[in-house]
Design a protein around this motif. Structure first.
Motif, PDB file in Angstrom:
ATOM      1  N   ARG A  17      55.636  37.607  58.407  1.00 23.94           N
ATOM      2  CA  ARG A  17      55.022  37.335  57.098  1.00 23.94           C
ATOM      3  C   ARG A  17      53.986  38.411  56.762  1.00 23.94           C
ATOM      4  N   TYR A  18      53.222  38.823  57.745  1.00 21.37           N
ATOM      5  CA  TYR A  18      52.221  39.871  57.524  1.00 21.37           C
ATOM      6  C   TYR A  18      52.909  41.182  57.125  1.00 21.37           C
ATOM      7  N   ARG A  19      53.964  41.571  57.853  1.00 22.04           N
ATOM      8  CA  ARG A  19      54.693  42.812  57.557  1.00 22.04           C
ATOM      9  C   ARG A  19      55.309  42.752  56.165  1.00 22.04           C
ATOM     10  N   GLU A  20      55.933  41.629  55.830  1.00 19.11           N
ATOM     11  CA  GLU A  20      56.545  41.483  54.512  1.00 19.11           C
ATOM     12  C   GLU A  20      55.492  41.522  53.412  1.00 19.11           C
ATOM     13  N   GLY A  21      54.335  40.935  53.671  1.00 19.74           N
ATOM     14  CA  GLY A  21      53.239  40.978  52.703  1.00 19.74           C
ATOM     15  C   GLY A  21      52.759  42.404  52.484  1.00 19.74           C
ATOM     16  N   MET A  22      52.658  43.164  53.563  1.00 18.52           N
ATOM     17  CA  MET A  22      52.238  44.564  53.449  1.00 18.52           C
ATOM     18  C   MET A  22      53.274  45.375  52.673  1.00 18.52           C
ATOM     19  N   ASN A  40      52.849  44.559  49.078  1.00 19.66           N
ATOM     20  CA  ASN A  40      51.665  45.242  48.549  1.00 19.66           C
ATOM     21  C   ASN A  40      51.967  46.703  48.251  1.00 19.66           C
ATOM     22  N   ASN A  41      52.734  47.354  49.135  1.00 18.97           N
ATOM     23  CA  ASN A  41      53.088  48.755  48.914  1.00 18.97           C
ATOM     24  C   ASN A  41      53.968  48.915  47.677  1.00 18.97           C
ATOM     25  N   VAL A  42      54.913  48.003  47.492  1.00 21.29           N
ATOM     26  CA  VAL A  42      55.776  48.047  46.314  1.00 21.29           C
ATOM     27  C   VAL A  42      54.939  47.839  45.051  1.00 21.29           C
ATOM     28  N   GLN A  43      54.024  46.891  45.082  1.00 18.84           N
ATOM     29  CA  GLN A  43      53.162  46.631  43.926  1.00 18.84           C
ATOM     30  C   GLN A  43      52.268  47.830  43.633  1.00 18.84           C
ATOM     31  N   ALA A  44      51.742  48.458  44.673  1.00 16.36           N
ATOM     32  CA  ALA A  44      50.875  49.623  44.470  1.00 16.36           C
ATOM     33  C   ALA A  44      51.654  50.766  43.828  1.00 16.36           C
ATOM     34  N   ARG A  45      52.887  50.988  44.276  1.00  8.61           N
ATOM     35  CA  ARG A  45      53.704  52.054  43.662  1.00  8.61           C
ATOM     36  C   ARG A  45      54.025  51.726  42.210  1.00  8.61           C
ATOM     37  N   ALA A  46      54.304  50.463  41.921  1.00  7.98           N
ATOM     38  CA  ALA A  46      54.583  50.063  40.537  1.00  7.98           C
ATOM     39  C   ALA A  46      53.348  50.262  39.667  1.00  7.98           C
TER      40      ALA A  46
END
Length: 114
Positions: free
Chosen positions: A14-19, A22-28
């Motif tokens: 869950r932590y890895r998927e959350g990270m 977050n990376n996908v959201q930051a790129r967007a």
């Protein structure tokens, strides 16, 4: 299972998927910010004083000026700045005939262009 492989616990997954999310959201968000900067650049204006209309004109920086009358470019990133520049360079003259002859000649021959 080999010694190099590790088992991921549900909490770690869950932590890895959350990270990753977050990376996908930051790129967007970065892409959206870049699009906004491009759009803002397309909407930037240049200002000019129109000596035939006696008014401040707004010309988009990426387009040809739409007014075919006699005008002169003004410096500034806002109407206030542009009007202050007009005041410094041309005083309170509103129309071309209100300027001194030498200044009229410069404007007519476009010798004042930046």
């Amino acid at each position: 299972m080999s010694m190099n492989q590790t088992t991921e616990t549900p909490a770690e997954r869950r932590y890895r998927e959350g990270m990753e999310l977050n990376n996908v959201q930051a790129r967007a968000e970065e892409r959206a910010a870049e699009h906004l900067r491009e759009a803002a650049g397309a909407l930037q204006m240049r200002f000019a004083w129109c000596w035939d209309h006696g008014a401040l004109h707004h010309f988009p920086t990426r387009e040809d000026p739409w007014c075919t009358a006699r005008w002169s470019w003004l410096e500034g990133n806002s109407e206030t700045d542009a009007l202050a520049d007009k005041e410094v360079r041309h005083g309170d003259a509103k129309f071309l005939h209100q300027l001194p002859d030498a200044e009229q000649l410069k404007l007519i021959t476009r010798q004042d262009s930046p």
